[in-house]
Enzyme design. Structure first.
Site, PDB file in Angstrom:
ATOM      1  N   ASP A 203     -45.083 -23.520  21.787  1.00  0.00           N
ATOM      2  CA  ASP A 203     -45.745 -24.340  22.749  1.00  0.00           C
ATOM      3  C   ASP A 203     -46.413 -25.597  21.978  1.00  0.00           C
ATOM      4  O   ASP A 203     -47.141 -25.446  20.957  1.00  0.00           O
ATOM      5  CB  ASP A 203     -46.967 -23.649  22.972  1.00  0.00           C
ATOM      6  CG  ASP A 203     -48.042 -24.318  24.004  1.00  0.00           C
ATOM      7  OD1 ASP A 203     -48.064 -25.819  23.908  1.00  0.00           O
ATOM      8  OD2 ASP A 203     -48.173 -23.749  25.355  1.00  0.00           O
ATOM      9  N   HIS A 204     -45.738 -26.936  22.213  1.00  0.00           N
ATOM     10  CA  HIS A 204     -45.858 -27.880  21.203  1.00  0.00           C
ATOM     11  C   HIS A 204     -47.204 -28.184  20.944  1.00  0.00           C
ATOM     12  O   HIS A 204     -47.870 -28.938  20.235  1.00  0.00           O
ATOM     13  CB  HIS A 204     -44.973 -29.146  21.295  1.00  0.00           C
ATOM     14  CG  HIS A 204     -45.324 -29.739  22.797  1.00  0.00           C
ATOM     15  ND1 HIS A 204     -45.024 -29.713  23.835  1.00  0.00           N
ATOM     16  CD2 HIS A 204     -46.185 -30.923  22.490  1.00  0.00           C
ATOM     17  CE1 HIS A 204     -45.470 -30.507  24.633  1.00  0.00           C
ATOM     18  NE2 HIS A 204     -45.935 -31.372  24.042  1.00  0.00           N
ATOM     19  N   HIS A 266     -49.340 -24.912  28.088  1.00  0.00           N
ATOM     20  CA  HIS A 266     -50.214 -25.541  27.428  1.00  0.00           C
ATOM     21  C   HIS A 266     -51.564 -25.423  27.412  1.00  0.00           C
ATOM     22  O   HIS A 266     -52.547 -25.407  26.619  1.00  0.00           O
ATOM     23  CB  HIS A 266     -49.901 -26.937  27.595  1.00  0.00           C
ATOM     24  CG  HIS A 266     -48.406 -27.600  27.180  1.00  0.00           C
ATOM     25  ND1 HIS A 266     -47.837 -26.945  26.363  1.00  0.00           N
ATOM     26  CD2 HIS A 266     -47.499 -28.279  28.149  1.00  0.00           C
ATOM     27  CE1 HIS A 266     -46.482 -27.266  26.276  1.00  0.00           C
ATOM     28  NE2 HIS A 266     -46.430 -28.228  27.458  1.00  0.00           N
TER      29      HIS A 266
HETATM   30  C1  BG6 Z   1     -44.076 -30.876  28.453  1.00  0.00           C
HETATM   31  C2  BG6 Z   1     -43.752 -30.920  29.901  1.00  0.00           C
HETATM   32  O1  BG6 Z   1     -43.935 -29.531  27.873  1.00  0.00           O
HETATM   33  O2  BG6 Z   1     -45.303 -31.425  28.072  1.00  0.00           O
HETATM   34  C3  BG6 Z   1     -43.894 -32.237  30.369  1.00  0.00           C
HETATM   35  O3  BG6 Z   1     -42.717 -30.314  30.284  1.00  0.00           O
HETATM   36  C4  BG6 Z   1     -44.863 -33.107  29.867  1.00  0.00           C
HETATM   37  O4  BG6 Z   1     -43.700 -32.280  31.675  1.00  0.00           O
HETATM   38  C5  BG6 Z   1     -45.436 -32.949  28.300  1.00  0.00           C
HETATM   39  O5  BG6 Z   1     -44.711 -34.502  30.238  1.00  0.00           O
HETATM   40  C6  BG6 Z   1     -46.562 -33.395  27.880  1.00  0.00           C
HETATM   41  O6  BG6 Z   1     -46.753 -33.375  26.387  1.00  0.00           O
HETATM   42  P1  BG6 Z   1     -47.568 -34.419  25.610  1.00  0.00           P
HETATM   43  O7  BG6 Z   1     -47.459 -33.957  24.376  1.00  0.00           O
HETATM   44  O8  BG6 Z   1     -47.154 -35.692  25.878  1.00  0.00           O
HETATM   45  O9  BG6 Z   1     -48.847 -34.108  26.239  1.00  0.00           O
END
Ligand code: BG6
Length: 517
Positions: A203-204, A266
């Site tokens: 989960d980045h 997230h």
């Molecule tokens: C991803 C989603 O996991 O996270 C995207 O699939 C979203 O839809 C993105 O835009 C958002 O990531 P960050 O790091 O730009 O907030």
């Protein structure tokens, strides 16, 4: 095994990866010609190289269905570094990584292609004269997760090396299923081949500096934790807002929606880190145990149309930062019958000793007024008798805002006396900004996550039971929405803060969404 190490044979590799000691590694990326590889994964690997954090013996094999020559794949990666790397190309370092990049073409359900991949890895090991840990990075559409895992297993690549015990690991990108049932099936398929400690579910958001800092803010300071409970906190508001629309990802997004794409993973991770109990230690299992516990303490959601805990919306055309933008239904790849939500908000009740009676409001949407992700802890007001006569003396609720992006930092809102001969108060802000204190070039989430997976630290990855606990909470909502179709799907103009109905979730408890920024 040959006692002469690669570092001895290649002195320029000396010192690489001293800091966190990743063993010799071969990474296989499934879905190598995809967007994520170019935008995030390979730039992250290159930046780890700059920081001397790659193992001395490091190989990267791109795996994909398209036939691509090794050199053509390397050139694609050159372009990726040029375009997406956090730091500019350093030819010397990139060349060290680049020379060990190759490509392997094959189908995801093609057993023979996995056999030949295994042979390729064996040859690399033989040439180096030592075993390597194998890291399989699954960055493909979810429909092929299972065949990939199965084939890694049947080609024998999931086994640890017998003598050196160097492990085999799998890193999986979301989505981990579409609901509770499919998440369980996927976990079973994965655990049929890999033991849980070999599995790294990404989960980045957990790789973001500010999200990691949440643990330090909470448990590395003694001033916040005594207040972090129902005695002092009135409500918690978590916002993950994006100003972008679905762009060219409409085909994928329409099968997902905000709840699956952002909330289940997230946003729920942010809830867990904000609400969990102090872990007994910082080891991965202690932290993950606490996260699972708190997610399990969230009460089932009330799905009634009136007075319910969830709201969903879809953006129509509007103005984002002054520019006209199209509505979701006009975006590329969206079927006319779509009922997919681009916004979801929920009111969560956590039924445990610490949080009973404190609502957690969470929301996430596309095409909102601006990109802003934050956790706002709103404290109870002081007893009102001293400063609350009429409008002039009204004090605001103290709020601690942990801003995750884009202006990373922590802000505390408190009340202060306006200088002058009368006693009038005004909310003022105390700011800590990452960029001011630490500079702005912090590592990208994927750098941290790839390094952690390489050195075997699973703290920032999602355990199987964690993802199931989160699916258990949201699956009834998804089912309910499916039954309702378009009924109850609220519209909001692109560039706004979401549908009006989402205000109701808070009004009902005498709260109001914070206007971010
Ligand atoms: C991803 C989603 O996991 O996270 C995207 O699939 C979203 O839809 C993105 O835009 C958002 O990531 P960050 O790091 O730009 O907030």
């Amino acid at each position: 095994m040959n006692p002469e190490s690669n570092e001895e044979r290649h002195p320029f590799l000396k010192g690489l990866s001293k800091h966190r000691g990743a063993p010799p590694t071969v990474v296989v990326i499934f879905g190598a010609s995809g967007d994520l590889t170019a935008r995030k994964l390979v730039p992250a690997i290159f930046n780890l190289g700059i920081d001397n954090l790659l193992p001395g013996e490091f190989h990267l094999i791109g795996y994909g269905r398209k036939p691509i020559e090794d050199e053509a794949f390397r050139e694609m990666m050159d372009a990726a570094i040029e375009e997406f790397s956090r730091r500019p190309l350093n030819k010397e370092i990139w060349e060290r990584v680049r020379q060990n990049i190759s490509y392997h073409a094959g189908g995801y359900d093609e057993a023979a292609a996995f056999e030949s991949l295994a042979e390729k890895i064996n040859r690399i090991e033989q040439d180096l004269g030592r075993d390597m840990q194998r890291m399989f990075y699954v960055s493909t559409p979810p429909s092929v997760f299972e065949p990939i895992i199965k084939n890694i297993g049947s080609s024998g690549m999931a086994q640890a090396h017998v003598h050196t015990k160097l492990a085999s690991k799998v890193i999986i990108e979301k989505p981990f299923g579409r609901d509770l049932e499919s998440a369980r099936e996927l976990n079973q398929a994965i655990n049929g081949v890999f033991e849980e400690p070999q599995v790294y579910r990404i989960d980045h958001y957990l790789g973001k500096e500010t999200v990691q800092d949440l643990l330090v803010q909470r448990f590395g300071n003694s001033i916040f934790e005594p207040l972090w409970n129902r005695e002092y906190i009135d409500c918690v508001q978590i916002t993950v807002a994006e100003s972008l629309g679905v762009g060219s990802r409409g085909g994928y997004y329409d099968t997902s929606g905000a709840l699956r794409d952002m909330i289940q993973n997230h946003t729920m991770q942010l809830v867990a880190l904000t609400a969990m109990e102090p872990p007994v230690s910082l080891d991965p299992e202690s932290i993950r145990d606490e996260k699972v516990k708190v997610i399990k303490a969230i009460q089932p959601l009330n799905l009634k149309a009136e007075g319910g805990d969830v709201v969903r919306g879809r953006y129509t055309k509007g103005l984002v930062k002054g520019e006209p933008v199209e509505g979701y239904m006009e975006a590329e790849g969206i079927p006319a019958t779509s009922t997919t939500e681009t916004y979801a908000a929920m009111r969560l009740a956590i039924n445990n000793w610490r949080w009973q009676g404190v609502p957690f409001y969470i929301r996430s949407g596309k095409r909102m007024a601006r990109r802003a992700s934050e956790i706002a802890i709103q404290f109870k007001r002081p007893p009102g008798i001293l400063f609350s006569e009429g409008d002039k003396f009204n004090v605001a609720a103290n709020t601690m805002v942990i801003s995750i992006q884009p202006d990373e930092g922590v802000t505390i809102v408190m009340n202060s006396k306006i200088p002058g001969l009368e006693t009038r108060t005004q909310p003022v802000k105390m700011h800590f900004r990452y960029s001011t204190t630490f500079g702005s070039n912090t590592p990208e989430a994927y750098e941290r996550l790839i390094l952690d997976a390489m050195v075997g630290d699973s703290t920032l990855f999602i355990r199987g039971d964690e993802t199931e606990a989160s699916w258990k909470l949201v699956t009834p909502v998804l089912k309910h929405w499916e039954e309702c179709g378009a009924h109850g799907l609220q519209e909001y103009a692109a560039g706004s803060w979401g549908p009006l109905e989402s205000e109701r979730l808070l009004w009902e408890r005498k709260h109001q969404w914070r206007r971010s920024g």
